[in-house]
Write an enzyme that holds these catalytic residues in place. Structure first.
Site, PDB file in Angstrom:
ATOM      1  N   SER A 179       0.896  -1.107  -0.066  1.00 34.05           N
ATOM      2  CA  SER A 179       0.029  -0.133   0.130  1.00 34.05           C
ATOM      3  C   SER A 179       0.775   1.288  -0.133  1.00 34.05           C
ATOM      4  O   SER A 179       1.563   1.149  -0.765  1.00 34.05           O
ATOM      5  CB  SER A 179      -0.929  -0.020   1.241  1.00 34.05           C
TER       6      SER A 179
ATOM      7  N   HIS B 247      -7.318  -5.886  -1.268  1.00 35.17           N
ATOM      8  CA  HIS B 247      -6.311  -5.006  -0.623  1.00 35.17           C
ATOM      9  C   HIS B 247      -5.611  -5.747   0.528  1.00 35.17           C
ATOM     10  O   HIS B 247      -4.541  -5.638   0.798  1.00 35.17           O
ATOM     11  CB  HIS B 247      -6.721  -3.665  -0.532  1.00 35.17           C
TER      12      HIS B 247
END
Length: 660
Positions: free
Chosen positions: A522, A634
């Protein structure tokens, strides 16, 4: 007994996650959730476990079978336990009697039922359910359309990384009678309502909602009192920020809540607010306390960890809570004047807390760097650990050698103090040189610290030293520190990380400066991309679920248009600034072999970010490989399909093994 070894990626299947402890009302027993992985089905299974607080016996498993059982809540009289289970195929509320017997399904709703909250008299349970606009809890379940239909999109917030494309449903609040099963719907319309707590007199529910008509441009949540009989809403906050976690004092005089007024957007410290019911006065108790309230620790192992809440004392003169500071999360107490003290401290991660008001004791879930996480019985009145309650992975870890990290502090950019940790490789031999891997966390507003990190331990077992750092932008140090990354991505945050690498190279002679690796996910993936475009000191890199191009990220991420404006502090019209902060702009400088890992259904940092980076690198003849994980989002590294979590770890290990 065989000699201890380092942990391996496949050991994920052997490890047990312990979370969400709940003290019984009489303080004599507790329940909690234990999550394991079924190798045969490659699925997570979560079950309720029970034990008496003073027992030396092993905990008793209360639920069985496939699926997930979670969110246990004791009835106020202690006779019944409510919990949520997916055993029927959809999350519904079930009841277990303390007298014994099978669990009884209480709700049968098409939209499911979650977040059970007992009424004070133990006769009803409030909960959240999902409904489309105009639909009620009494409507029959709609038949699923077999035909493929187009998705009509009219709002910018039309997708979510955790939930996928929005299905037109809103979170509503309803009540079910425990004996009869009779239902009552309390909220309706095109808004999401979040349920928090029931008033001691049984008249009100404390709930949260954003009632703005255009939530594409609203990032607030107000707290309301929902009168159960009339269904009337009364606001107790006034549209200035985001408020949640409301908890009534036991006498009903006050409501304590978590909240912030978003002065620094999503980098703002969460604080504690107090609402006086009689005078209707709202004040911020921790306004002058430069510590974020809540659990902001980065982790990659624990499952089903709920958001921390506030727990009032029996005298209604204060409350306990969790806060995040300098690599630790610990237990704090505040009185009604805002005088705060740390009541249970240590170098660890308190990720769960249930308090018995009469005895001022707690069952706390605590993890440490070489302890995956277990439950402990604590006295809050004298800050003393009474006993360890669980040792879920004790037998397995008795055969495993884990690396105890050493805390470091060094001078970062502009002379700011920066904290980090260094792990020696398993089997460390003095006088030998070892490769080093720099790990970078996501967020960017999260915090590395004193908790178990499965990936780091696996890398240490492979013979790597592991360095992890909290550069500016990380929580746990000050509001100025966490806010400093905004508008400066790739600036002093990058310098903090490089100063950290310089520090360990200068002070630890076992690190081979010619064998440095870097990885992160991320924001950590963004920074990995940035690093390899700005220095060639690393010999291998692995970028995960990363950002490479802020221009396209603006429109493709589920949070892109507002996150970009908050963090880069500019709009889409300012292409020059967005490109200046984009790692893709510096791809021609990359000489470091780069492995790109990304999930197909990542809507937070969509996979096109990885695609752009991969094609640009290959077009320039750079050494790279792109690995796409099917059907994952994610959260792959933390809660993805176990087989793919293990595969991800193996790709990282093999890339560094090949290049370092």
């Amino acid at each position: 007994m065989s000699e201890a070894r380092g942990i391996k990626s496949d050991d994920l299947y052997e490890l047990i996650s312990v979370a969400n402890p709940q003290f019984s009302p009489d303080g004599k027993s507790y329940v909690y959730i234990q999550t394991t992985i079924d190798r045969e089905t490659d699925e997570y299974q979560s079950h309720l476990f029970f034990n008496t607080a003073g027992s030396k016996n092993k905990p008793t498993q209360w639920t069985f079978g496939k699926g997930k059982n979670h969110s246990p809540r004791w009835s106020p009289n202690g006779k019944t336990l409510a919990f949520v289970s997916s055993r029927s195929g959809k999350s519904q509320i079930y009841l277990l009697s303390l007298n014994g017997g099978e669990a009884r399904q209480l709700t049968f709703l098409p939209g499911g039922a979650v977040n059970p909250v007992w009424s004070p008299d133990a006769t009803k349970i409030a909960f959240n359910t999902s409904l489309k606009a105009g639909q009620t809890i009494f409507d029959e379940e709609e038949k699923k359309e077999e035909k493929v239909k187009p998705l009509e999109v009219t709002k910018m917030k039309y997708k979510s990384d955790s939930e996928g494309f929005w299905n037109g449903q809103f979170r509503q609040i309803a009540i079910v009678d425990v004996m009869s099963g009779e239902l009552a719907q309390l909220t309706e319309g095109e808004h999401d309502f979040n349920l928090f707590n029931w008033s001691p007199d049984g008249r009100y529910l404390a709930i949260g909602a954003d009632l703005n008509n255009d939530n594409d441009f609203s990032f607030m949540e107000d707290l309301y009192l929902l009168e159960i009989c009339s269904k009337e809403l009364t606001a107790i906050t006034n549209g200035t920020g985001y408020f949640s976690g409301a908890e009534w004092s036991l006498d009903g005089s006050y409501i304590a809540m978590l909240g912030d007024e978003r002065q620094f957007k999503n980098a703002t410290h969460m604080k504690i607010w107090l609402y006086e019911v009689q005078t209707k006065q709202l004040s911020c108790l921790t306004a002058n306390w430069d510590v974020p309230v809540g659990n902001l620790m980065v982790g990659d192992f624990l499952q089903g960890v709920p958001a921390p809440t506030i727990s009032w004392t029996k005298n209604n003169d204060g409350f306990y809570f969790i806060a995040t500071a300098r690599g630790n999360t610990n237990i704090y107490y505040s009185d009604l004047s805002g005088s705060i003290k740390e009541v249970y401290s240590g170098e660890h991660h308190v990720y769960g807390l249930s308090i018995h008001q009469d005895t001022e004791t707690a069952v706390a879930a605590i993890s440490k760097p070489i302890d995956t996480g277990d439950l402990y019985y604590i006295s809050l009145s004298d800050s003393k650990l009474i006993k360890r309650l669980t040792n879920a992975n004790g037998e397995f870890l008795s055969r495993i050698d884990l690396s105890q990290p050493e805390t470091i502090e060094f001078e970062g950019a502009d002379g700011w103090k920066v904290q980090g940790w260094l792990m020696k490789p398993i089997g460390f031999e003095k006088g030998k040189k070892y490769p080093l891997i720099l790990e970078i966390h996501g967020g960017p507003h999260m915090m590395f610290g004193n908790t178990y990190m499965n990936e780091f331990q696996i890398l240490a077992a492979q013979g790597y030293a592991v360095l992890y750092i909290n550069p500016r932008g990380s929580h746990g140090y000050s509001q100025e520190f966490v806010n400093a990354v905004r508008g400066d991505y790739g600036g002093n945050d990058y310098q903090d990380l490089m100063h950290g690498v310089d520090y360990v190279l200068a002070n630890y002679d076992f690190i081979d400066e010619d064998r440095l690796g870097v990885t992160g996910g991320s924001y950590g993936g963004f920074m990995t991309n940035w690093i390899v475009g700005h220095t060639n000191r690393f010999k291998a890199a692995v970028t995960q679920r990363s950002i490479s191009n802020w221009i396209s990220f603006y429109g493709v991420s589920d949070i892109g248009y507002y996150f970009t404006e908050w963090q880069i502090q500019t709009e889409l019209a300012d292409i020059e600034t967005l490109w200046k902060h984009s790692p893709l702009a510096y791809v021609h400088h990359v000489e470091t072999p780069l492995l790109i890992l990304h999930s197909e259904k990542d809507y937070r940092c969509p996979i096109e970010q990885a695609e752009q980076l991969f094609i640009a690198l290959k077009r320039l003849g750079k050494e790279t490989m792109f690995v796409r994980f099917p059907d994952e989002n994610h959260e792959l590294s933390r809660s993805g399909k176990p087989e793919l979590r293990v595969s991800r770890l193996d790709y990282i290990i093999n890339w560094f093994k090949e290049h370092l």
